[in-house]
Scaffold this motif. Structure first.
Motif, PDB file in Angstrom:
ATOM      1  N   HIS A 149      27.611  -2.689  56.174  1.00 22.76           N
ATOM      2  CA  HIS A 149      28.167  -1.633  55.317  1.00 22.76           C
ATOM      3  C   HIS A 149      29.698  -1.693  55.274  1.00 22.76           C
ATOM      4  CE1 HIS A 149      29.268   2.742  54.522  1.00 22.76           C
ATOM      5  NE2 HIS A 149      28.739   2.300  53.394  1.00 22.76           N
ATOM      6  N   SER A 152      31.415  -3.035  52.029  1.00 24.49           N
ATOM      7  CA  SER A 152      31.669  -2.192  50.846  1.00 24.49           C
ATOM      8  C   SER A 152      32.856  -1.262  51.092  1.00 24.49           C
ATOM      9  CB  SER A 152      30.417  -1.428  50.440  1.00 24.49           C
ATOM     10  OG  SER A 152      30.092  -0.495  51.430  1.00 24.49           O
ATOM     11  N   ASP A 155      35.892  -3.271  50.449  1.00 25.08           N
ATOM     12  CA  ASP A 155      36.143  -3.398  48.997  1.00 25.08           C
ATOM     13  C   ASP A 155      36.892  -2.163  48.491  1.00 25.08           C
ATOM     14  OD1 ASP A 155      34.879  -5.795  48.950  1.00 25.08           O
ATOM     15  OD2 ASP A 155      32.960  -5.021  48.190  1.00 25.08           O
TER      16      ASP A 155
END
Lengths: 218, 246
Positions: A149, A152, A155
């Motif tokens: 996780h 993300s 990002d």
């Protein structure tokens, strides 16, 4: 059945040392960002001075890992835990250095008020704080999904960093006198973005410990 | 060397249970596992030594060059599948030279020049020649433990086997002698198929290309040594190599 009690105790000690170090790093980053927001030089100085303690923790982790490799001849999961422990410590130590870089930026600004909103930096710092917590939880709970996780969240940090830099460029074009301050803030954004990358490295180490597989969360 | 559906018994005790494994040519394979797991029984089945024990029984196939060794004369099998034991066992009444030459003489070689040549060649392969070339007629028992073990390896190599079985060959040796035997195995595996039983995990990790883990007479896991020691598939292998049992 259990025949390596002292070794298992040492592995737990390694885990505790890394968690303690992780907590201290989170504090250092929170204080560094808070000092930047408040233009508080003495608070920033505190982060710089505390880095010695963080470096000492890194050395302690490294010494423990070297001792375990030399004396316990670890293999399989034990070996992966120790090698990853050294990597984790290195990533945490680098995060500490980047917190120091943010603090030094505040010191260089020398108390001058920030002429624009720090919302992007604040949001980046919040996400990074969450990333470090999740990385450490993934490490404690052997949680591959939590480790994945982090990609993300990273990002998200990268996206906010780009937004920050674009905003700073636009602001500098209209207020050339603020260019130096904008550069400093861009660097701080960059330091936070790098901290996010180190948090994903921790996620990669967690995946390696559990599965022996290499991954790229960046 | 290919082992298929191999079972072994000592009386009623079922020591090996349906072992299937392919031991690759010119590679070192380590056999690891806790005491009593069947490691030694396994390699003793590879040169028909197991059946020499009272009440011992073997079932299954062990193929070498497509021939089942259990269809051959045991003496012929032991010539092509040599063995080195845990404790160095040179013939105590023989000289260093005669210890190596004895197998050659039994094989019918009589010419002294050929014997000398083969003895020197074997001692060189066993990395012992330089240490004993000036005292070949001295008793083998005058050598140190490590040298005696390398002499036994030279004795096994003299008859030019295809496979060399080693049952904990360094467990009775000091660290320096152990290192020399390990280096020797590294060299020998270029020319021979080596199967080595060891209790020393690090030794297996250092010298073997492949490693097999035995437990209670069963082959639990077999694979590349690096894989076995970094990310074994079976949790029992992991527990054993990390010292959690055994």
């Amino acid at each position: 059945m259990q025949q390596r009690q002292s070794f298992d105790i040492a592995l737990k000690e390694l885990k505790l040392k890394l968690l303690r170090m992780g907590g201290d790093i989170q504090d250092a980053i929170r204080i560094a960002v808070s000092a930047l927001e408040k233009s508080d030089i003495s608070l920033a100085q505190e982060v710089v001075e505390n880095d010695i303690a963080i470096n000492r923790q890194d050395h302690e982790v490294e010494d423990l890992c070297i001792r375990l490799i030399a004396t316990q001849q670890p293999v399989a999961t034990d070996l992966r835990k120790i090698i990853s422990g050294m990597r984790l410590s290195m990533d945490l130590e680098r995060m500490g250095d980047l917190a120091v870089d943010i603090a030094k930026s505040t010191i260089r600004l020398n108390g001058q008020p920030i002429s624009r909103s720090l919302d992007d930096i604040r949001e980046m710092a919040q996400t990074i704080d969450q990333m470090i917590s999740e990385a450490l939880n993934a490490y404690v709970n052997n949680d591959v999904e939590a480790a994945r996780h982090l990609a993300s969240l990273d990002d998200d940090v990268d996206h906010r960093y780009r937004k920050l830099v674009e905003g700073l460029f636009a602001h500098s074009a209209s207020s050339p006198s603020d260019t130096s301050q904008a550069m400093t803030l861009a660097f701080c954004g960059r330091y936070l973005e790098r901290i996010g990358d180190h948090a994903t490295n921790i996620g990669e180490s967690v995946i390696y410990i559990i599965s022996g597989e290499r991954s790229d969360l960046n | 060397m290919s082992v298929q559906n191999l079972h072994a018994w000592y009386g009623a005790q079922h020591t090996l249970k349906d072992i299937n494994i392919h031991l690759e040519e010119k590679m070192a394979t380590a056999i690891i596992g806790p005491s009593g797991c069947g490691k030694s029984t396994f390699i003793r089945c590879l040169n028909r030594m197991h059946e020499t024990a009272p009440y011992a029984k073997v079932q299954g196939q062990v193929k070498l060059a497509d021939q089942d060794i259990y269809s051959l004369d045991p003496v012929d099998v032991r010539r092509v599948v040599g063995m080195v034991f845990q404790k160095p066992n040179p013939f105590p009444t023989m000289s260093i030279f005669d210890n190596v030459a004895v197998g050659l003489r039994l094989g019918g070689i009589r010419r002294q020049s050929e014997l000398r040549e083969r003895v020197e060649q074997s001692l060189q392969m066993a990395a012992l020649w330089d240490e004993v070339k000036d005292r070949l007629n001295k008793p083998a028992t005058a050598l140190s433990g490590g040298q005696q073990q390398r002499l036994c390896i030279a004795r096994a190599l003299a008859v030019e086997p295809d496979v060399l079985l080693m049952d904990e060959p360094a467990s009775a040796l000091d660290p320096i002698s152990t290192m020399r035997v390990e280096e020797l195995v590294q060299q020998l595996k270029n020319d021979y198929t080596v199967v080595i039983v060891t209790h020393n995990m690090q030794q297996a990790a250092r010298i073997a290309d492949k490693t097999a883990f035995f437990l209670q007479g069963e082959l639990i896991e077999f694979g590349e040594t690096t894989t076995i020691f970094t990310k074994p598939v079976d949790s029992r292998t992991e527990d054993y190599i990390t010292g959690r049992f055994g």
